[in-house]
Enzyme design. Sequence first.
Site, PDB file in Angstrom:
ATOM      1  N   HIS A  20      -2.352  -7.148  -0.024  1.00 55.13           N
ATOM      2  CA  HIS A  20      -2.995  -5.803  -0.026  1.00 55.13           C
ATOM      3  C   HIS A  20      -4.560  -5.890  -0.299  1.00 55.13           C
ATOM      4  O   HIS A  20      -5.442  -5.193   0.228  1.00 55.13           O
ATOM      5  CB  HIS A  20      -2.326  -4.870  -1.020  1.00 55.13           C
ATOM      6  CG  HIS A  20      -2.874  -3.584  -1.175  1.00 55.13           C
ATOM      7  ND1 HIS A  20      -2.952  -2.672  -0.367  1.00 55.13           N
ATOM      8  CD2 HIS A  20      -3.637  -3.076  -2.374  1.00 55.13           C
ATOM      9  CE1 HIS A  20      -3.567  -1.706  -0.938  1.00 55.13           C
ATOM     10  NE2 HIS A  20      -3.909  -1.808  -1.899  1.00 55.13           N
ATOM     11  N   GLU A  29       1.375   4.491  -1.962  1.00 54.01           N
ATOM     12  CA  GLU A  29       1.281   2.891  -2.232  1.00 54.01           C
ATOM     13  C   GLU A  29       2.651   2.466  -2.789  1.00 54.01           C
ATOM     14  O   GLU A  29       2.997   3.092  -3.830  1.00 54.01           O
ATOM     15  CB  GLU A  29       0.224   2.800  -3.525  1.00 54.01           C
ATOM     16  CG  GLU A  29      -0.986   3.036  -3.140  1.00 54.01           C
ATOM     17  CD  GLU A  29      -2.227   2.621  -3.840  1.00 54.01           C
ATOM     18  OE1 GLU A  29      -3.600   2.511  -3.520  1.00 54.01           O
ATOM     19  OE2 GLU A  29      -1.906   2.560  -5.155  1.00 54.01           O
ATOM     20  N   GLU A  80       4.985   0.740  -4.879  1.00 51.84           N
ATOM     21  CA  GLU A  80       4.757  -0.328  -6.005  1.00 51.84           C
ATOM     22  C   GLU A  80       6.206  -0.228  -6.609  1.00 51.84           C
ATOM     23  O   GLU A  80       7.224   0.537  -6.456  1.00 51.84           O
ATOM     24  CB  GLU A  80       3.886   0.361  -6.852  1.00 51.84           C
ATOM     25  CG  GLU A  80       2.393   0.481  -6.156  1.00 51.84           C
ATOM     26  CD  GLU A  80       1.275   0.782  -7.181  1.00 51.84           C
ATOM     27  OE1 GLU A  80       1.438   0.433  -8.586  1.00 51.84           O
ATOM     28  OE2 GLU A  80       0.352   1.439  -6.993  1.00 51.84           O
ATOM     29  N   ASP A  90       2.343   5.441  -6.162  1.00 49.64           N
ATOM     30  CA  ASP A  90       1.078   5.846  -6.443  1.00 49.64           C
ATOM     31  C   ASP A  90       0.312   6.639  -5.257  1.00 49.64           C
ATOM     32  O   ASP A  90      -0.535   6.112  -4.830  1.00 49.64           O
ATOM     33  CB  ASP A  90       0.330   4.850  -7.266  1.00 49.64           C
ATOM     34  CG  ASP A  90      -0.871   5.139  -7.974  1.00 49.64           C
ATOM     35  OD1 ASP A  90      -0.651   6.312  -8.536  1.00 49.64           O
ATOM     36  OD2 ASP A  90      -1.563   4.687  -8.172  1.00 49.64           O
ATOM     37  N   ARG A 149      -7.068   8.825   0.093  1.00 49.51           N
ATOM     38  CA  ARG A 149      -8.146   7.678   0.382  1.00 49.51           C
ATOM     39  C   ARG A 149      -9.655   8.076   0.482  1.00 49.51           C
ATOM     40  O   ARG A 149     -10.585   7.457   0.166  1.00 49.51           O
ATOM     41  CB  ARG A 149      -7.470   6.974   1.653  1.00 49.51           C
ATOM     42  CG  ARG A 149      -6.190   6.534   1.369  1.00 49.51           C
ATOM     43  CD  ARG A 149      -6.326   5.482   0.322  1.00 49.51           C
ATOM     44  NE  ARG A 149      -5.153   4.753   0.591  1.00 49.51           N
ATOM     45  CZ  ARG A 149      -4.509   3.635  -0.383  1.00 49.51           C
ATOM     46  NH1 ARG A 149      -5.416   3.296  -1.243  1.00 49.51           N
ATOM     47  NH2 ARG A 149      -3.316   3.007  -0.285  1.00 49.51           N
ATOM     48  N   GLN A 164     -11.172   8.975  -2.641  1.00 48.20           N
ATOM     49  CA  GLN A 164     -11.235   7.854  -3.716  1.00 48.20           C
ATOM     50  C   GLN A 164     -12.655   6.973  -2.791  1.00 48.20           C
ATOM     51  O   GLN A 164     -13.350   6.450  -3.650  1.00 48.20           O
ATOM     52  CB  GLN A 164      -9.983   6.844  -3.469  1.00 48.20           C
ATOM     53  CG  GLN A 164     -10.151   5.433  -3.909  1.00 48.20           C
ATOM     54  CD  GLN A 164      -8.743   4.734  -3.717  1.00 48.20           C
ATOM     55  OE1 GLN A 164      -7.799   5.175  -3.411  1.00 48.20           O
ATOM     56  NE2 GLN A 164      -8.936   3.518  -4.419  1.00 48.20           N
ATOM     57  N   LYS A 208      -6.386   9.666  -7.572  1.00 47.45           N
ATOM     58  CA  LYS A 208      -5.068   9.055  -8.210  1.00 47.45           C
ATOM     59  C   LYS A 208      -4.519   9.940  -9.320  1.00 47.45           C
ATOM     60  O   LYS A 208      -3.161   9.994  -9.223  1.00 47.45           O
ATOM     61  CB  LYS A 208      -5.223   7.767  -8.691  1.00 47.45           C
ATOM     62  CG  LYS A 208      -5.941   6.566  -7.850  1.00 47.45           C
ATOM     63  CD  LYS A 208      -4.685   5.953  -6.902  1.00 47.45           C
ATOM     64  CE  LYS A 208      -5.374   4.789  -6.046  1.00 47.45           C
ATOM     65  NZ  LYS A 208      -4.246   3.788  -5.592  1.00 47.45           N
ATOM     66  N   THR A 267       2.038  10.777  -9.334  1.00 50.26           N
ATOM     67  CA  THR A 267       2.631   9.260  -9.353  1.00 50.26           C
ATOM     68  C   THR A 267       4.282   9.573  -9.701  1.00 50.26           C
ATOM     69  O   THR A 267       4.363  10.215 -10.488  1.00 50.26           O
ATOM     70  CB  THR A 267       2.168   8.322 -10.534  1.00 50.26           C
ATOM     71  OG1 THR A 267       0.682   8.335 -10.420  1.00 50.26           O
ATOM     72  CG2 THR A 267       2.909   6.984 -10.424  1.00 50.26           C
ATOM     73  N   GLU A 289      -3.222   0.440   5.267  1.00 46.98           N
ATOM     74  CA  GLU A 289      -3.213  -0.997   5.941  1.00 46.98           C
ATOM     75  C   GLU A 289      -2.530  -1.022   7.005  1.00 46.98           C
ATOM     76  O   GLU A 289      -3.140  -1.529   8.014  1.00 46.98           O
ATOM     77  CB  GLU A 289      -2.453  -1.780   4.960  1.00 46.98           C
ATOM     78  CG  GLU A 289      -3.213  -2.045   3.619  1.00 46.98           C
ATOM     79  CD  GLU A 289      -2.079  -2.830   2.814  1.00 46.98           C
ATOM     80  OE1 GLU A 289      -2.074  -4.097   2.689  1.00 46.98           O
ATOM     81  OE2 GLU A 289      -1.511  -2.200   1.804  1.00 46.98           O
TER      82      GLU A 289
END
Length: 436
Positions: free
Chosen positions: A152, A218, A220, A252, A256, A259, A272, A276, A383
């Site tokens: 990542h 995200e 996780e 999370d 983008r 950010q 962020k 979450t 990604e």
Amino acid sequence: MSALSDLHATLDPSRRSWVESANDPTSDFSIQNLPFGIFSDALNSTRRVGVAIGDRIVDLAVLEGAGLLTVPSSAAGGNVFVRDALNDFIALGRDAWRSVRIQLSGLLAHDHATLRDDAELRSRALIRQADAQLHLPVQIPGYTDFYSSKEHATHVGSMFRDPKNALLPNWSEMPIGYNGRASSVVVSGTPVRRPNGQLKLPDQERPVFGACRKLDIELETGFVIGQGNALGEPVACENAEAHIFGMVLLNDWSARDIQQWEYVPLGPFNAKTFATTISPWIVTLDALEPFRVAQPVQEPEPLAYLRHDGKHGFDIALEVTLRPQQSKQPTTISRTNFKHMYWTMAQQLAHHTVSGCNTRVGDLMGSGTISGPTADSCGSLLESTWNGKNPLELKEGGVRAFIEDGDELTLAGWCQGDGYRVGFGTCVGQILPALK
């Protein structure tokens, strides 16, 4: 038998339960799992501690009241299982967690008649998951998110910096992380509202204010602190796993575009903080023990305080699906595995506390986005679409570069044993439109 041999018996792959649904090899909640959570139901609105087994929830307060389950009283007094969070139970320590696991494994085993053959008690002690509401499992004093997947970090570094120098020099020396907002951690099923914030458009000299246009996930996992450390007293890497109660799935959510504008020089903030999401069941490290694997080779060798012997990775299959609001069929957008993580949970906790930072029972530590080595194993849309340049095709038509309003994202994870699973259930969130 010793306590350790009793504990080992709970992991026996041949063990089966009289709760038939738990014996389905595709069920996340086998008798080898026994994850902890907080639930209520239509007949009893009191929030209390439960353990998932097949398609049922075992009400631990009922078992304790019937004298079938013993556990030390909590410091707060009263029944430790009649609580709206697991913190008081977790604070009893690892011996107590293991004792409850051993007792439950025995009570639920196919050849144990005490609970199996008591219809009246069984009707009170076992609640259908479909009839229950699951709640945030712990009160979370603090939340930290790491950045520990080499794949990542390399993808993101290549996208926004020089691909030949995708990883910054410090990334291979320590688990990079930041302190997030515990107040906005929500349980699976809670709707998530698209955030507003400052956006810097390429053709504009100054930022504009508006709704996030590049909303992302995200993929996780997170671990929950079971034993804190005192201020000024670091947790040694080789002892760190003894401080971990268990793991959850964690999404999370990330804005983008917000950010990208705000993260220099101090890192993520509003991009962020808005939400979450975690799964409702905490899978203990004891249940994950058979699925240990060696972590990736770390080069250069970490500094002494980040070294540990043995295997500290875990073979946890992970996947993400996306379902638009009007669609019936979800599209799988990622398949990866926790075993690819470069920095281990033990290393993350050791680094977090090496300065003398204290942790508390219930603290949540996010792994960071988990991506693998293949094109379909990216843990974020950033990604997999390469920042929106290569949108994904959906099963029922249409494409996605980033998440749209109404989309439902579902994270799933499990360890596959011989004829059984140790799974996490799901971590679900649907996106609501931004406030006007």
